[in-house]
Design a protein around this motif. Structure first.
Motif, PDB file in Angstrom:
ATOM      1  N   HIS A 141      -2.162  -1.520 -17.740  1.00 28.00           N
ATOM      2  CA  HIS A 141      -0.983  -2.011 -17.012  1.00 28.00           C
ATOM      3  C   HIS A 141       0.329  -1.598 -17.686  1.00 28.00           C
ATOM      4  N   GLY A 240       8.865   3.438  -8.431  1.00 31.04           N
ATOM      5  CA  GLY A 240       8.752   1.987  -8.395  1.00 31.04           C
ATOM      6  C   GLY A 240       7.428   1.531  -7.805  1.00 31.04           C
ATOM      7  N   THR A 241       6.971   2.222  -6.765  1.00 37.83           N
ATOM      8  CA  THR A 241       5.693   1.876  -6.133  1.00 37.83           C
ATOM      9  C   THR A 241       4.536   2.057  -7.108  1.00 37.83           C
ATOM     10  N   GLN A 243       4.708   2.300 -10.415  1.00 37.46           N
ATOM     11  CA  GLN A 243       4.869   1.371 -11.549  1.00 37.46           C
ATOM     12  C   GLN A 243       4.330  -0.016 -11.198  1.00 37.46           C
ATOM     13  N   SER A 244       4.660  -0.476 -10.007  1.00 39.38           N
ATOM     14  CA  SER A 244       4.193  -1.786  -9.561  1.00 39.38           C
ATOM     15  C   SER A 244       2.671  -1.811  -9.439  1.00 39.38           C
ATOM     16  N   GLU A 247       1.145  -1.912 -12.974  1.00 43.29           N
ATOM     17  CA  GLU A 247       1.397  -3.178 -13.662  1.00 43.29           C
ATOM     18  C   GLU A 247       0.631  -4.342 -13.055  1.00 43.29           C
ATOM     19  N   THR A 248       0.366  -4.274 -11.747  1.00 41.45           N
ATOM     20  CA  THR A 248      -0.340  -5.379 -11.083  1.00 41.45           C
ATOM     21  C   THR A 248      -1.818  -5.079 -10.840  1.00 41.45           C
ATOM     22  N   ASN A 250      -2.968  -3.571  -8.252  1.00 44.19           N
ATOM     23  CA  ASN A 250      -3.150  -3.924  -6.845  1.00 44.19           C
ATOM     24  C   ASN A 250      -3.752  -2.752  -6.073  1.00 44.19           C
TER      25      ASN A 250
END
Length: 309
Positions: A141, A240-241, A243-244, A247-248, A250
């Motif tokens: 992450h 940003g997409t 990275q998110s 980190e999550t 998802n």
């Protein structure tokens, strides 16, 4: 390889039934057997035909299998080689403990070589692999991981056993120090290319062919080379997409991430990195004595780039 499989079957014997059940389950699931094959090919290239090559080939497969058992527990993986992982079938405690059994059995078998040099190489490799696992765990992450950090992890976690397998083949063959280094460089380069392509396949492969779930790397929060390259080449929104998603963890964002990775040409960046490593491996193999075994090492590095599982 048939001889190696016989050694593996014989040395999996244990008076504890669960040890045998879990060990046979994961070993019989197949796999590419690349590391033992690499050891045998290096022995062949340098003219060694002794029985000990089968024993040492089984040792490196046991070490590799132990890392898989532990990896799948750490990563909470459910599918490997098209079947349920050992931890999904038998539970995490059994997988961890049988992994420990395989490590210790491998070290028992190393003693048979009566070579302190071989024991040194394999003991150091096992330690570095463990460090690589911890480095990867620390980087879960972490969307800030760069290419240098990524390469450090895969050269420790994956490429080190390839390198050690090839080096042990040279040591068994009483190769010259130069020949040993050529074998070791081949193994390290091949192992690095193998892992980069593996990371590409997590975004391009077919789950039924690969035998594992697509998007596992993303779910685990691994910043692999395709994602690192995409963040470098994408727009601020695309960065940003990704990275998110890292980190999550998802996996619902997997389709969006794949679209960005493809749009930015990041898969080509990763494949080009793997190709450079494959060329390094080929150059090392071409320094070995001319013959069918060296030719096979060259062919292996060439075909590695086109694999789909």
């Amino acid at each position: 390889m048939r001889e190696v499989d016989q050694v593996i079957a014989r040395r999996l014997d244990s008076g504890v039934p669960l040890v045998g059940s879990v060990s046979h389950y994961i070993i019989s699931a197949g796999g590419k057997r690349l590391r033992p094959a690499l050891l045998l090919l290096c022995c062949g290239a340098l003219g060694f035909k002794g029985e000990q090559r089968y024993n040492m080939a089984a040792v490196v497969e046991f070490i590799h299998t132990a890392t898989l058992l532990h990896d799948d527990v750490v990563d909470d993986s459910a599918l490997r080689r098209g079947s349920a992982t050992a931890n999904a079938r038998f539970g995490n405690p059994a997988s961890v403990l049988v992994g420990d059994f395989l490590y210790s059995r491998a070290f028992q078998m190393m003693v048979d070589s009566q070579s302190m040099r071989i024991m040194e190489v394999l003991a150091n490799a096992t330690n570095i692999i463990a460090e690589g696992e911890v480095m990867q765990l620390m980087n879960m992450h972490n969307a800030g991981l760069d290419e240098a950090g990524y390469l450090q992890v895969i050269r420790s976690k994956t490429a080190k056993l390839f390198e050690a397998s090839a080096r042990v083949g040279a040591i068994l063959s009483s190769g010259t120090p130069t020949q040993e280094e050529h074998c070791a460089e081949y193994g390290q380069a091949l192992g690095t290319a193998f892992q980069v392509i593996d990371d590409v396949l997590d975004y391009t492969g077919d789950a039924t062919v690969m035998g594992k779930n697509l998007g596992d790397d993303l779910r685990e929060g691994k910043a692999t080379l395709p994602l690192i390259a995409a963040m470098q080449r994408g727009t601020q929104a695309e960065r940003g997409t990704i990275q998110s998603a890292i980190e999550t963890g998802n996996v619902d964002m997997l389709d969006s991430v794949i679209a960005i990775v493809r749009k930015t040409g990041s898969l080509d960046v990763a494949r080009a990195a793997a190709q450079l490593e494959a060329k390094r491996a080929i150059a090392a193999a071409q320094q070995l004595p001319v013959g069918p075994h060296a030719d096979c090492l060259v062919q292996l590095a060439t075909q590695l780039l086109d694999r789909n599982h």
